[in-house]
Design an enzyme around this catalytic site. Structure first.
Site, PDB file in Angstrom:
ATOM      1  N   ARG A 213       0.846  -1.198   0.000  1.00  0.00           N
ATOM      2  CA  ARG A 213       0.000   0.000   0.000  1.00  0.00           C
ATOM      3  C   ARG A 213       0.884   1.251   0.000  1.00  0.00           C
ATOM      4  O   ARG A 213       0.637   2.205  -0.739  1.00  0.00           O
ATOM      5  CB  ARG A 213      -0.901   0.021   1.230  1.00  0.00           C
ATOM      6  CG  ARG A 213      -1.935  -1.078   1.242  1.00  0.00           C
ATOM      7  CD  ARG A 213      -2.868  -0.936   2.453  1.00  0.00           C
ATOM      8  NE  ARG A 213      -3.672  -2.137   2.587  1.00  0.00           N
ATOM      9  CZ  ARG A 213      -3.542  -3.028   3.568  1.00  0.00           C
ATOM     10  NH1 ARG A 213      -2.683  -2.839   4.551  1.00  0.00           N
ATOM     11  NH2 ARG A 213      -4.293  -4.112   3.596  1.00  0.00           N
ATOM     12  N   PHE A 229     -11.479  -4.260  -5.363  1.00  0.00           N
ATOM     13  CA  PHE A 229     -11.418  -5.175  -4.218  1.00  0.00           C
ATOM     14  C   PHE A 229     -10.790  -4.426  -3.034  1.00  0.00           C
ATOM     15  O   PHE A 229      -9.753  -4.815  -2.513  1.00  0.00           O
ATOM     16  CB  PHE A 229     -10.596  -6.432  -4.540  1.00  0.00           C
ATOM     17  CG  PHE A 229     -11.029  -7.158  -5.783  1.00  0.00           C
ATOM     18  CD1 PHE A 229     -12.055  -8.084  -5.741  1.00  0.00           C
ATOM     19  CD2 PHE A 229     -10.403  -6.910  -7.000  1.00  0.00           C
ATOM     20  CE1 PHE A 229     -12.457  -8.769  -6.893  1.00  0.00           C
ATOM     21  CE2 PHE A 229     -10.792  -7.584  -8.151  1.00  0.00           C
ATOM     22  CZ  PHE A 229     -11.821  -8.514  -8.103  1.00  0.00           C
ATOM     23  N   ASP A 251     -15.996  -2.817  -3.877  1.00  0.00           N
ATOM     24  CA  ASP A 251     -15.969  -4.116  -3.198  1.00  0.00           C
ATOM     25  C   ASP A 251     -17.387  -4.673  -3.136  1.00  0.00           C
ATOM     26  O   ASP A 251     -18.365  -3.920  -3.120  1.00  0.00           O
ATOM     27  CB  ASP A 251     -15.403  -3.996  -1.778  1.00  0.00           C
ATOM     28  CG  ASP A 251     -14.870  -5.327  -1.245  1.00  0.00           C
ATOM     29  OD1 ASP A 251     -13.636  -5.518  -1.277  1.00  0.00           O
ATOM     30  OD2 ASP A 251     -15.686  -6.177  -0.828  1.00  0.00           O
ATOM     31  N   ASP A 299      -6.710  -6.214  -6.403  1.00  0.00           N
ATOM     32  CA  ASP A 299      -6.321  -7.050  -5.254  1.00  0.00           C
ATOM     33  C   ASP A 299      -7.434  -8.045  -4.934  1.00  0.00           C
ATOM     34  O   ASP A 299      -8.059  -7.992  -3.866  1.00  0.00           O
ATOM     35  CB  ASP A 299      -6.016  -6.160  -4.038  1.00  0.00           C
ATOM     36  CG  ASP A 299      -5.486  -6.970  -2.858  1.00  0.00           C
ATOM     37  OD1 ASP A 299      -5.052  -8.116  -3.061  1.00  0.00           O
ATOM     38  OD2 ASP A 299      -5.503  -6.455  -1.717  1.00  0.00           O
ATOM     39  N   CYS A 339      -2.895 -13.487  -4.486  1.00  0.00           N
ATOM     40  CA  CYS A 339      -2.563 -14.199  -3.249  1.00  0.00           C
ATOM     41  C   CYS A 339      -2.808 -15.703  -3.380  1.00  0.00           C
ATOM     42  O   CYS A 339      -2.807 -16.414  -2.392  1.00  0.00           O
ATOM     43  CB  CYS A 339      -3.338 -13.613  -2.071  1.00  0.00           C
ATOM     44  SG  CYS A 339      -5.111 -13.671  -2.296  1.00  0.00           S
TER      45      CYS A 339
HETATM   46  N1  SAH Z   1      -7.273  -4.563  -1.006  1.00  0.00           N
HETATM   47  C1  SAH Z   1      -7.769  -4.916   0.302  1.00  0.00           C
HETATM   48  C2  SAH Z   1      -7.904  -6.402   0.486  1.00  0.00           C
HETATM   49  C3  SAH Z   1      -8.764  -7.090  -0.544  1.00  0.00           C
HETATM   50  S1  SAH Z   1      -9.301  -8.659  -0.086  1.00  0.00           S
HETATM   51  C4  SAH Z   1      -6.882  -4.309   1.357  1.00  0.00           C
HETATM   52  O1  SAH Z   1      -5.901  -3.624   1.021  1.00  0.00           O
HETATM   53  O2  SAH Z   1      -7.170  -4.463   2.543  1.00  0.00           O
HETATM   54  C5  SAH Z   1     -10.413  -9.087  -1.338  1.00  0.00           C
HETATM   55  C6  SAH Z   1     -11.731  -8.344  -1.310  1.00  0.00           C
HETATM   56  O3  SAH Z   1     -12.447  -8.702  -2.479  1.00  0.00           O
HETATM   57  C7  SAH Z   1     -12.672  -8.635  -0.164  1.00  0.00           C
HETATM   58  O4  SAH Z   1     -12.960  -7.456   0.504  1.00  0.00           O
HETATM   59  C8  SAH Z   1     -13.949  -9.211  -0.811  1.00  0.00           C
HETATM   60  O5  SAH Z   1     -15.135  -8.718  -0.207  1.00  0.00           O
HETATM   61  C9  SAH Z   1     -13.833  -8.675  -2.202  1.00  0.00           C
HETATM   62  N2  SAH Z   1     -14.475  -9.425  -3.304  1.00  0.00           N
HETATM   63  C10 SAH Z   1     -14.413 -10.735  -3.564  1.00  0.00           C
HETATM   64  N3  SAH Z   1     -15.008 -11.012  -4.746  1.00  0.00           N
HETATM   65  C11 SAH Z   1     -15.449  -9.830  -5.244  1.00  0.00           C
HETATM   66  C12 SAH Z   1     -16.115  -9.430  -6.447  1.00  0.00           C
HETATM   67  N4  SAH Z   1     -16.420 -10.324  -7.387  1.00  0.00           N
HETATM   68  N5  SAH Z   1     -16.390  -8.132  -6.628  1.00  0.00           N
HETATM   69  C13 SAH Z   1     -16.056  -7.213  -5.686  1.00  0.00           C
HETATM   70  N6  SAH Z   1     -15.419  -7.530  -4.551  1.00  0.00           N
HETATM   71  C14 SAH Z   1     -15.112  -8.811  -4.316  1.00  0.00           C
END
Ligand code: SAH
Length: 396
Positions: A213, A229, A251, A299, A339
């Protein structure tokens, strides 16, 4: 004498190489009658000691190995030493031990404690067990943590499916001490972040992305940033604080976005909007509207949970990158996080190459990154290096 697990011929190599997972298929026979969670010695076909571990007849990982020194019992003193090594990295070497900090105190195989994850969020700890043997020892492990770290409370978080994989039934609950307050927060690189330790994803927050980040934030000044995400705001909050012109976080989780909005508010960040939507759909919509961004962060969650899921996962990553390249302006920054441990950095780079060629755009990789150092990679267990983060630039 403690029970012995004897390996099939020619199966000792990975364990001489100190990999901690002995799968059932490598085991020839068991001498003695270990109960699940008991200490066993792993020995070669010729009867030579290899390592000591904990047995579990209910798991595909029949033995988890913890110690390669003969005659050393896996007792309280042993786990205390291992935990002290883990704490020493975070406190003495990395100096993460500041008030209100959030970091991973112990990361399973990365810290030679297969099946134990401990996170610190301010004055609370979360503990997660992915191995029956360590789950059985939870009061002892909790006690060591309490004595050494004096938290106000320890909360147990369980990973979905672990009951089935390990044969151990655990529930999210307060293991010890005071329950975390509803407004529990940490400070990460100068940002105050609310953490829902009892119900949030993972153990409440994605600690592994801390340094990524910060690395991305350095490139966001004056840019329009898309944080796909975004969970509780992560990359987008950092970008806004670093002077991004505008940030859009997307998200699918409404509860995550509630936290994200709260986080933006408490940090006084106003040029940031959050949309509750499916990223695939929403990015396609943005493309259709002809929207452009200076930075796009991807992400996504782990798409590939097993080998069979890899081809489908690659399709997902490909689609996301195709959309991102359509949204990025000239000189734009693309951040590709992955990940899924089953997809390598090289595969991710190959995918980027293919997508860039198809889109007829030139892409340069500026940084190849992994997880922050409180999520170290054990050289003997490559699986611990699961997180990839590529920062690239669209040249034209
Ligand atoms: N970037 C974030 C972590 C992301 S984790 C950080 O820095 O903290 C992955 C995220 O993707 C989760 O919050 C989950 O709710 C979301 N997610 C999973 N599938 C998704 C989709 N199809 N569309 C939107 N969000 C999604």
């Amino acid at each position: 004498m403690i029970p012995r697990v004897i390996l099939k011929p020619k199966r000792a190599q990975p364990f001489l190489g100190r990999h901690p997972w002995v799968f059932a298929g490598a085991v020839d026979r068991v001498e003695g009658t270990p109960a699940d969670g008991d200490e066993v010695e792993l020995v070669s076909t010729a009867g030579h000691f290899i390592a000591r571990g904990l047995y579990n007849s209910r798991s595909k990982i029949r033995v988890r190995l913890y110690c390669w020194q003969e005659g050393v019992p896996l007792d309280r003193a042993f786990f205390q030493r291992r935990l002290e090594d883990a704490i020493s990295l975070r406190h003495k070497t990395l100096r993460l031990n500041t008030p209100d900090a959030g970091y991973r105190m112990c990361f399973s195989e990365s810290d030679y404690l297969s099946g134990l994850i401990v996170d610190r969020y301010g004055e609370w700890l979360t503990i997660q067990f992915t191995a029956l043997g360590l789950a059985q020892r939870r009061s002892m492990l909790g006690e060591i943590l309490r004595e050494r770290l004096s938290p106000r409370g320890i909360y147990l978080r369980t990973e979905k499916g672990i009951g089935r994989l390990e044969g151990v039934e655990l529930h999210d609950e307060l293991l010890w001490g005071e329950p975390p307050p509803p407004d529990l927060s940490i400070v990460e690189n100068g940002l105050r972040l609310f953490i829902n330790l009892a119900e949030g994803q993972k153990t409440g927050y994605y600690l592994d992305q801390r340094d990524n980040r910060a690395a991305v934030a350095r490139l966001c000044h004056g840019k329009r940033v898309l944080d796909a995400f975004c969970y509780s705001g992560g990359f987008g909050l950092y970008a806004a604080k670093a002077g991004a012109a505008e940030v859009l976080g997307v998200d699918a989780s409404a509860t995550a976005l509630q936290l994200a909005k709260l986080n933006a508010q408490v940090n006084g960040l106003s040029d940031i909007t959050f949309v509750n939507a499916d990223v695939f759909h929403h990015l396609a919509e943005l493309v259709e509207r002809g929207e452009k961004f200076g930075v796009v962060v991807l992400d996504p969650p782990k798409f590939a949970r097993n080998r069979a899921a890899v081809p489908e996962a690659m399709k997902g990553y490909r689609r996301l990158h195709q959309l991102a390249l359509k949204l990025l302006e000239r000189d734009g920054i693309l951040v590709s996080c992955c990940c899924s441990g089953l997809i390598s950095m090289l595969e991710l780079e190959e995918l980027l190459g293919q997508v860039a060629v198809d889109a007829r755009r030139d892409l340069q990789i500026l940084e190849r990154r992994g997880a922050a150092a409180d999520h170290p990679v054990a050289v003997t267990c490559p699986e611990t290096g699961y997180l990839k983060c590529l920062i690239s630039r669209v040249v034209d």
